[in-house]
Design a protein around this motif. Structure first.
Motif, PDB file in Angstrom:
ATOM      1  N   ALA A  64       0.865  -0.885  -0.430  1.00  0.00           N
ATOM      2  CA  ALA A  64      -0.266  -0.038   0.068  1.00  0.00           C
ATOM      3  C   ALA A  64       1.143   1.366  -0.323  1.00  0.00           C
ATOM      4  O   ALA A  64       0.404   2.478  -0.236  1.00  0.00           O
ATOM      5  N   LEU A  65       2.254   1.652   0.517  1.00  0.00           N
ATOM      6  CA  LEU A  65       3.342   2.302   0.222  1.00  0.00           C
ATOM      7  C   LEU A  65       3.690   2.332  -0.284  1.00  0.00           C
ATOM      8  O   LEU A  65       4.888   3.211  -0.712  1.00  0.00           O
ATOM      9  N   LEU A  66       3.685   1.716  -1.331  1.00  0.00           N
ATOM     10  CA  LEU A  66       4.950   1.501  -3.016  1.00  0.00           C
ATOM     11  C   LEU A  66       5.299   3.435  -3.245  1.00  0.00           C
ATOM     12  O   LEU A  66       6.048   3.254  -4.004  1.00  0.00           O
ATOM     13  N   ALA A  67       3.569   3.723  -3.771  1.00  0.00           N
ATOM     14  CA  ALA A  67       4.062   4.879  -4.056  1.00  0.00           C
ATOM     15  C   ALA A  67       3.529   6.635  -2.849  1.00  0.00           C
ATOM     16  O   ALA A  67       2.622   5.846  -2.392  1.00  0.00           O
ATOM     17  N   PRO A  68       3.861   7.448  -4.080  1.00  0.00           N
ATOM     18  CA  PRO A  68       3.686   8.919  -2.555  1.00  0.00           C
ATOM     19  C   PRO A  68       2.765   8.955  -2.631  1.00  0.00           C
ATOM     20  O   PRO A  68       1.503   8.691  -3.923  1.00  0.00           O
ATOM     21  N   ARG A  69       1.578   8.655  -1.227  1.00  0.00           N
ATOM     22  CA  ARG A  69       0.090   8.227  -1.115  1.00  0.00           C
ATOM     23  C   ARG A  69      -0.497   9.339  -1.270  1.00  0.00           C
ATOM     24  O   ARG A  69       0.188  10.266   0.544  1.00  0.00           O
ATOM     25  N   ARG A  70      -1.739  10.410  -1.181  1.00  0.00           N
ATOM     26  CA  ARG A  70      -1.925  11.206  -0.077  1.00  0.00           C
ATOM     27  C   ARG A  70      -3.933  10.671   0.601  1.00  0.00           C
ATOM     28  O   ARG A  70      -3.704  11.248   1.657  1.00  0.00           O
ATOM     29  N   PHE A  71      -3.378   9.208   0.582  1.00  0.00           N
ATOM     30  CA  PHE A  71      -4.619   8.853   1.357  1.00  0.00           C
ATOM     31  C   PHE A  71      -4.988   7.091   1.900  1.00  0.00           C
ATOM     32  O   PHE A  71      -4.237   6.611   0.218  1.00  0.00           O
ATOM     33  N   VAL A  72      -4.229   6.433   2.627  1.00  0.00           N
ATOM     34  CA  VAL A  72      -4.382   4.961   2.740  1.00  0.00           C
ATOM     35  C   VAL A  72      -5.172   4.794   3.308  1.00  0.00           C
ATOM     36  O   VAL A  72      -5.422   5.495   4.850  1.00  0.00           O
ATOM     37  N   VAL A  73      -5.775   3.570   3.363  1.00  0.00           N
ATOM     38  CA  VAL A  73      -7.071   2.723   3.819  1.00  0.00           C
ATOM     39  C   VAL A  73      -6.112   1.722   4.298  1.00  0.00           C
ATOM     40  O   VAL A  73      -5.896   0.999   2.910  1.00  0.00           O
ATOM     41  N   LEU A  74      -5.864   1.157   5.294  1.00  0.00           N
ATOM     42  CA  LEU A  74      -6.021   0.185   6.148  1.00  0.00           C
ATOM     43  C   LEU A  74      -7.136  -1.018   7.059  1.00  0.00           C
ATOM     44  O   LEU A  74      -7.312  -0.467   7.691  1.00  0.00           O
ATOM     45  N   ASP A  75      -6.963  -1.701   6.316  1.00  0.00           N
ATOM     46  CA  ASP A  75      -8.265  -2.613   7.386  1.00  0.00           C
ATOM     47  C   ASP A  75      -7.301  -3.582   8.443  1.00  0.00           C
ATOM     48  O   ASP A  75      -6.743  -4.549   7.671  1.00  0.00           O
ATOM     49  N   GLU A  76      -7.739  -3.719   9.293  1.00  0.00           N
ATOM     50  CA  GLU A  76      -6.983  -4.202  10.249  1.00  0.00           C
ATOM     51  C   GLU A  76      -6.124  -4.664  10.017  1.00  0.00           C
ATOM     52  O   GLU A  76      -5.070  -5.594   9.846  1.00  0.00           O
ATOM     53  N   PRO A  77      -5.059  -3.726  10.044  1.00  0.00           N
ATOM     54  CA  PRO A  77      -3.804  -3.389   9.547  1.00  0.00           C
ATOM     55  C   PRO A  77      -3.001  -4.396  10.825  1.00  0.00           C
ATOM     56  O   PRO A  77      -1.476  -4.913  10.259  1.00  0.00           O
ATOM     57  N   THR A  78      -3.116  -4.425  12.120  1.00  0.00           N
ATOM     58  CA  THR A  78      -2.263  -5.026  13.018  1.00  0.00           C
ATOM     59  C   THR A  78      -2.769  -6.309  12.856  1.00  0.00           C
ATOM     60  O   THR A  78      -2.368  -6.987  14.364  1.00  0.00           O
ATOM     61  N   ASN A  79      -4.166  -6.854  12.097  1.00  0.00           N
ATOM     62  CA  ASN A  79      -3.702  -8.443  12.568  1.00  0.00           C
ATOM     63  C   ASN A  79      -2.814  -9.651  12.326  1.00  0.00           C
ATOM     64  O   ASN A  79      -2.468  -9.660  11.165  1.00  0.00           O
ATOM     65  N   GLY A  80      -2.958 -10.390  13.292  1.00  0.00           N
ATOM     66  CA  GLY A  80      -1.476 -11.470  13.010  1.00  0.00           C
ATOM     67  C   GLY A  80      -0.703 -10.711  14.024  1.00  0.00           C
ATOM     68  O   GLY A  80       0.219 -11.864  13.847  1.00  0.00           O
ATOM     69  N   LEU A  81      -0.369  -9.393  14.467  1.00  0.00           N
ATOM     70  CA  LEU A  81       0.908  -9.001  14.240  1.00  0.00           C
ATOM     71  C   LEU A  81       1.078  -9.655  16.075  1.00  0.00           C
ATOM     72  O   LEU A  81       0.516  -9.279  16.794  1.00  0.00           O
ATOM     73  N   ASP A  82       2.683  -9.619  15.815  1.00  0.00           N
ATOM     74  CA  ASP A  82       2.762 -10.231  17.556  1.00  0.00           C
ATOM     75  C   ASP A  82       3.181  -7.835  18.181  1.00  0.00           C
ATOM     76  O   ASP A  82       3.492  -6.962  17.113  1.00  0.00           O
ATOM     77  N   PRO A  83       3.555  -7.599  19.306  1.00  0.00           N
ATOM     78  CA  PRO A  83       3.641  -6.590  19.569  1.00  0.00           C
ATOM     79  C   PRO A  83       4.873  -5.517  19.182  1.00  0.00           C
ATOM     80  O   PRO A  83       4.242  -4.448  19.076  1.00  0.00           O
ATOM     81  N   ALA A  84       5.878  -6.307  18.895  1.00  0.00           N
ATOM     82  CA  ALA A  84       6.776  -5.748  18.268  1.00  0.00           C
ATOM     83  C   ALA A  84       5.979  -5.438  16.793  1.00  0.00           C
ATOM     84  O   ALA A  84       6.691  -3.927  16.240  1.00  0.00           O
ATOM     85  N   GLY A  85       5.528  -6.309  16.276  1.00  0.00           N
ATOM     86  CA  GLY A  85       4.894  -5.501  14.375  1.00  0.00           C
ATOM     87  C   GLY A  85       4.221  -4.537  14.847  1.00  0.00           C
ATOM     88  O   GLY A  85       4.351  -3.695  14.331  1.00  0.00           O
ATOM     89  N   THR A  86       3.422  -4.700  15.746  1.00  0.00           N
ATOM     90  CA  THR A  86       1.769  -3.951  16.295  1.00  0.00           C
ATOM     91  C   THR A  86       2.333  -2.459  15.931  1.00  0.00           C
ATOM     92  O   THR A  86       2.168  -1.292  15.626  1.00  0.00           O
TER      93      THR A  86
END
Length: 336
Positions: free
Chosen positions: A166-188
């Motif tokens: 989602a962050l490959l190109a410069p963005r004006r708007f970023v939409v993240l649906d449950e971005p921390t799903n499955g992440l450990d505390p460090a990933g969060t």
């Protein structure tokens, strides 16, 4: 139109917040099931907006309509000032999205998967692809695993690779649906840092999450959905304060303070950390003035805030026969 009317209209337009996304009367029906019903949502430009709601409240369906992935049954959608889905070619190149989990080729490495995505990015030139992929992998903490096959990634690593996409190109708007799903505390923490960096860069971020503590830590605004309808939206601080009309006064003269306030018809009670004063019908300044007139020593006074978890429960689990709960059709509309 007279000059005065023109000036007034211009002033109102200048005072209104610029919006990165806007919906009006948004409705989606699948056969006989109503997934989204009359959603009016404003996403201010440059804000980090947390979209909250119980399972089945319409969060993902709303996001999919916002991005032009699903056509609404009724209503209007604007994304970066363009009507959707008619103007998707103009607006979507400036939008990065991770919706309902990432999908990549299992036998390719993380880097090779991103190279394929980057090659299709309209905002990236051919000579920019390698650097963009490297930067995205480093940004989400996957540089050391870039050459491993995607099928060997953990759930959290797959989620982070989707965020990188989602962050490959410069963005004006970023939409993240449950971005921390499955992440450990460090990933969060990594995702939290990425969102903070985007916010600092002026990027608008819309985050759908069920982790209320993360929303409270990262978001400037919230939208709460329940049963397919927006029940509250606005600045996070205002929403929290609007549900907690209580002033906590630190004083060595607790009993004297309570007596003085009650004598002036101001509800108050002793608490382990001071005196709690009900501000439902009073202001903080009037409370302090009353205490000073009564020669009560005031060391500190601060407005208590309800936690987001309590506000969320109040908005989504209200019972109509409970007078202390907020009816859904009277929930606060805080975003102007």
């Amino acid at each position: 139109m007279t000059e005065a009317l023109k000036a007034g209209a211009a002033a109102r337009e200048a005072a209104a917040p610029r919006l990165a996304a806007r919906t009006r009367g948004l409705r989606k029906v699948y056969r006989s099931a109503v997934a989204v019903d009359g959603v009016d949502m404003d996403v201010p430009e440059g804000a980090v907006v947390g979209m909250l709601g119980p399972n089945g409240s319409g969060k993902t369906t709303t996001i999919r309509m916002l991005l032009g992935l699903v056509r609404p049954t009724e209503g209007e959608v604007e994304l970066l000032g363009q009507p959707m889905p008619a103007a998707s070619e103009a607006s979507l190149p400036h939008v990065g999205a991770l919706v309902e989990g990432p999908g990549f080729h299992p036998f390719l490495s993380g880097r090779d998967n991103l190279l394929r995505l980057a090659a299709a990015e309209p905002l990236l030139g051919r000579r920019q692809v390698d650097a963009a992929v490297t930067d995205a992998l480093e940004r989400v903490g996957l540089a050391d695993a870039a050459h491993r096959a995607y099928r060997g990634y953990s759930l959290g690593m797959k989620q982070r690779l989707g965020l990188a996409g989602a962050l490959l190109a410069p963005r004006r708007f970023v939409v993240l649906d449950e971005p921390t799903n499955g992440l450990d505390p460090a990933g969060t923490r990594e995702v939290r840092r990425v969102i903070a960096d985007l916010h600092a860069e002026g990027v608008t971020v819309l985050v759908s999450s069920h982790l209320l503590a993360e929303v409270e830590a990262t978001c400037t605004h919230v939208v709460v959905l329940n049963q397919g309808t927006v029940v509250a939206q606005g600045e996070l601080d205002e929403l929290l304060e609007s549900n907690s009309p209580t002033l906590l006064v630190s004083t060595p003269d607790g009993p004297l303070a309570v007596d003085a306030l009650r004598d002036n018809r101001i509800p108050a009670r002793l608490a382990p950390d001071g005196v709690r004063v009900d501000l439902s019908a009073n202001t903080a300044s009037s409370v302090i003035e009353t205490l000073v007139r009564a020669d009560v020593a005031v060391e500190e006074a601060r407005r208590e805030r309800t936690g987001l978890e309590d506000v969320f429960a109040r908005l989504t689990q209200a019972q109509p026969d409970d007078p202390d709960d907020v009816p859904l059709d009277r929930a606060p509309e805080l975003m102007s």
